[in-house]
Design a protein around this motif. Structure first.
Motif, PDB file in Angstrom:
ATOM      1  N   GLY A 108      16.582   0.356  59.504  1.00 61.51           N
ATOM      2  CA  GLY A 108      15.548  -0.779  59.529  1.00 61.51           C
ATOM      3  C   GLY A 108      16.247  -2.163  59.547  1.00 61.51           C
ATOM      4  N   SER A 109      17.253  -2.421  58.672  1.00 58.43           N
ATOM      5  CA  SER A 109      17.975  -3.399  58.832  1.00 58.43           C
ATOM      6  C   SER A 109      18.771  -4.055  59.966  1.00 58.43           C
ATOM      7  CB  SER A 109      18.993  -3.454  57.639  1.00 58.43           C
ATOM      8  OG  SER A 109      18.428  -3.119  56.435  1.00 58.43           O
ATOM      9  N   VAL A 110      19.164  -2.840  60.716  1.00 54.98           N
ATOM     10  CA  VAL A 110      20.028  -3.014  62.046  1.00 54.98           C
ATOM     11  C   VAL A 110      18.713  -3.709  62.912  1.00 54.98           C
ATOM     12  CG1 VAL A 110      20.701  -2.024  63.857  1.00 54.98           C
ATOM     13  CG2 VAL A 110      21.648  -1.632  61.571  1.00 54.98           C
ATOM     14  N   LYS A 111      17.775  -3.025  63.116  1.00 55.78           N
ATOM     15  CA  LYS A 111      16.439  -3.236  64.139  1.00 55.78           C
ATOM     16  C   LYS A 111      16.120  -4.985  63.828  1.00 55.78           C
ATOM     17  CE  LYS A 111      15.180   1.275  65.070  1.00 55.78           C
ATOM     18  NZ  LYS A 111      13.809   2.153  64.857  1.00 55.78           N
ATOM     19  N   GLU A 112      15.975  -5.129  62.409  1.00 55.24           N
ATOM     20  CA  GLU A 112      15.724  -6.201  62.040  1.00 55.24           C
ATOM     21  C   GLU A 112      16.465  -7.678  62.339  1.00 55.24           C
ATOM     22  OE1 GLU A 112      13.289  -9.481  60.988  1.00 55.24           O
ATOM     23  OE2 GLU A 112      12.686  -7.188  60.940  1.00 55.24           O
ATOM     24  N   ALA A 113      17.653  -7.246  62.388  1.00 59.54           N
ATOM     25  CA  ALA A 113      19.008  -8.239  62.609  1.00 59.54           C
ATOM     26  C   ALA A 113      18.852  -8.407  64.155  1.00 59.54           C
ATOM     27  CB  ALA A 113      20.198  -7.562  62.183  1.00 59.54           C
ATOM     28  N   VAL A 164      25.154  -7.736  59.478  1.00 61.13           N
ATOM     29  CA  VAL A 164      25.349  -6.232  59.543  1.00 61.13           C
ATOM     30  C   VAL A 164      26.519  -5.529  58.732  1.00 61.13           C
ATOM     31  CG1 VAL A 164      25.979  -4.693  61.420  1.00 61.13           C
ATOM     32  CG2 VAL A 164      24.137  -6.467  62.052  1.00 61.13           C
ATOM     33  N   ARG A 165      27.566  -6.180  58.936  1.00 60.40           N
ATOM     34  CA  ARG A 165      28.753  -5.682  57.958  1.00 60.40           C
ATOM     35  C   ARG A 165      28.387  -5.603  56.529  1.00 60.40           C
ATOM     36  NH1 ARG A 165      34.107  -6.402  59.697  1.00 60.40           N
ATOM     37  NH2 ARG A 165      34.821  -7.232  57.619  1.00 60.40           N
ATOM     38  N   THR A 166      27.627  -6.807  56.244  1.00 57.55           N
ATOM     39  CA  THR A 166      27.107  -6.345  54.939  1.00 57.55           C
ATOM     40  C   THR A 166      26.443  -5.316  54.447  1.00 57.55           C
ATOM     41  OG1 THR A 166      27.341  -8.767  54.332  1.00 57.55           O
ATOM     42  CG2 THR A 166      26.016  -7.525  52.687  1.00 57.55           C
ATOM     43  N   GLU A 167      25.401  -5.019  55.209  1.00 59.42           N
ATOM     44  CA  GLU A 167      24.639  -3.775  55.226  1.00 59.42           C
ATOM     45  C   GLU A 167      25.404  -2.619  55.358  1.00 59.42           C
ATOM     46  OE1 GLU A 167      21.693  -3.476  54.501  1.00 59.42           O
ATOM     47  OE2 GLU A 167      20.782  -5.608  54.649  1.00 59.42           O
ATOM     48  N   LEU A 168      26.104  -2.375  56.384  1.00 57.87           N
ATOM     49  CA  LEU A 168      26.975  -1.252  56.649  1.00 57.87           C
ATOM     50  C   LEU A 168      27.833  -0.935  55.507  1.00 57.87           C
ATOM     51  CD1 LEU A 168      27.551  -1.414  60.318  1.00 57.87           C
ATOM     52  CD2 LEU A 168      25.721  -0.092  59.037  1.00 57.87           C
ATOM     53  N   ARG A 169      28.636  -2.070  55.083  1.00 56.02           N
ATOM     54  CA  ARG A 169      29.783  -1.643  54.047  1.00 56.02           C
ATOM     55  C   ARG A 169      29.199  -1.290  52.634  1.00 56.02           C
ATOM     56  NH1 ARG A 169      34.886  -3.426  54.910  1.00 56.02           N
ATOM     57  NH2 ARG A 169      35.422  -4.339  57.248  1.00 56.02           N
ATOM     58  N   THR A 170      27.900  -2.275  52.390  1.00 51.51           N
ATOM     59  CA  THR A 170      27.406  -1.726  51.015  1.00 51.51           C
ATOM     60  C   THR A 170      27.007  -0.488  50.983  1.00 51.51           C
ATOM     61  OG1 THR A 170      26.507  -4.157  50.923  1.00 51.51           O
ATOM     62  CG2 THR A 170      25.376  -2.502  49.529  1.00 51.51           C
ATOM     63  N   HIS A 171      26.309  -0.169  52.219  1.00 50.58           N
ATOM     64  CA  HIS A 171      25.603   1.432  52.233  1.00 50.58           C
ATOM     65  C   HIS A 171      26.945   2.301  52.146  1.00 50.58           C
ATOM     66  CE1 HIS A 171      23.628   5.120  53.611  1.00 50.58           C
ATOM     67  NE2 HIS A 171      24.533   5.125  54.593  1.00 50.58           N
ATOM     68  N   VAL A 172      27.939   2.166  52.890  1.00 54.66           N
ATOM     69  CA  VAL A 172      29.135   3.262  52.601  1.00 54.66           C
ATOM     70  C   VAL A 172      29.712   3.156  51.224  1.00 54.66           C
ATOM     71  CG1 VAL A 172      31.584   3.517  53.465  1.00 54.66           C
ATOM     72  CG2 VAL A 172      29.466   3.191  55.163  1.00 54.66           C
ATOM     73  N   ALA A 173      29.749   1.946  50.670  1.00 55.33           N
ATOM     74  CA  ALA A 173      30.377   1.605  49.234  1.00 55.33           C
ATOM     75  C   ALA A 173      29.690   2.411  48.423  1.00 55.33           C
ATOM     76  CB  ALA A 173      30.596   0.234  49.066  1.00 55.33           C
TER      77      ALA A 173
END
Length: 204
Positions: A108-113, A164-173
């Motif tokens: 959802g975050s990717v689509k919204e971005a 996008v980087r923040t969303e992905l890195r936070t998710h993986v972290a």
């Protein structure tokens, strides 16, 4: 987000982890984080008192291995795990739902971005068309206007990239699984925006 473990479920899940084999305390904390997709990483102050309680009940034993404590399930503990297998299946189903929820949030975050980027590009295109329709004067400087719009486009791209980087890195972290179809969808969306932009530029 609602708690990952309902009342009493964490106790049973700790027994279930130890039923798989002896573990250090940190290993237990890491296993809980891994199996909840990063939705739940308990503190030592949460896990160790429960392990101590299980030890008091005779369901686990603790031995010292250097600077670490190793916990191992007892026969009584295995018996409780066996008799509550149905409860454990329900807990496992709840953990799977938590992981899927994280994946849905990332999608959802990717689509919204991407929607935001498309809207910004469309607005920039409309502004440029409005500017082009005005009668040029001698003071107009096409290159200066283009540099200004290029700076604006750079800012939009950088903002999108950072989000996008923040969303992905936070998710993986947090220990979440970054599914291939999420990245595939991101790639398709970026390619589509690039294609739309190229067509818009060629049409001018």
């Amino acid at each position: 987000m609602s708690p990952v473990f309902s009342h009493g479920d964490l106790r049973l899940y700790l027994l279930n982890l130890l039923d798989e084999g002896p573990r250090h305390g940190y290993d237990i904390i890491q296993a809980l984080s891994d199996r909840t997709g990063g939705t739940y990483t308990p503190s030592a102050g949460t896990v160790y008192p429960r392990l101590a309680k299980l030890e008091e009940e005779g369901l686990v034993t603790k031995t010292v291995d250097g600077r670490k404590s190793v916990y191992e399930i007892t026969a009584a503990g295995r018996a409780e795990v066996a008799t509550r297998r149905g409860d454990l299946e329900g807990i496992e189903a709840g953990l799977a739902d938590s992981v899927r929820l994280i994946a849905d949030e990332v999608r959802g975050s990717v689509k919204e971005a991407m929607r935001s980027l498309r809207a910004d590009l469309a607005a920039a295109s409309r502004d440029e068309q409005a500017g082009a329709s005005a009668r040029p004067t001698e003071s107009d400087d096409i290159r200066a206007r283009s540099r200004e719009q290029l700076h604006r486009a750079d800012a939009l791209i950088n903002r999108f990239r950072a989000n996008v980087r923040t969303e992905l890195r936070t998710h993986v972290a947090r220990g979440g699984d970054l599914f291939a179809d999420v990245v595939d969808e991101l790639e398709r969306a970026v390619d589509q925006v690039s294609s739309d932009l190229a067509r818009a530029l060629r049409g001018r």
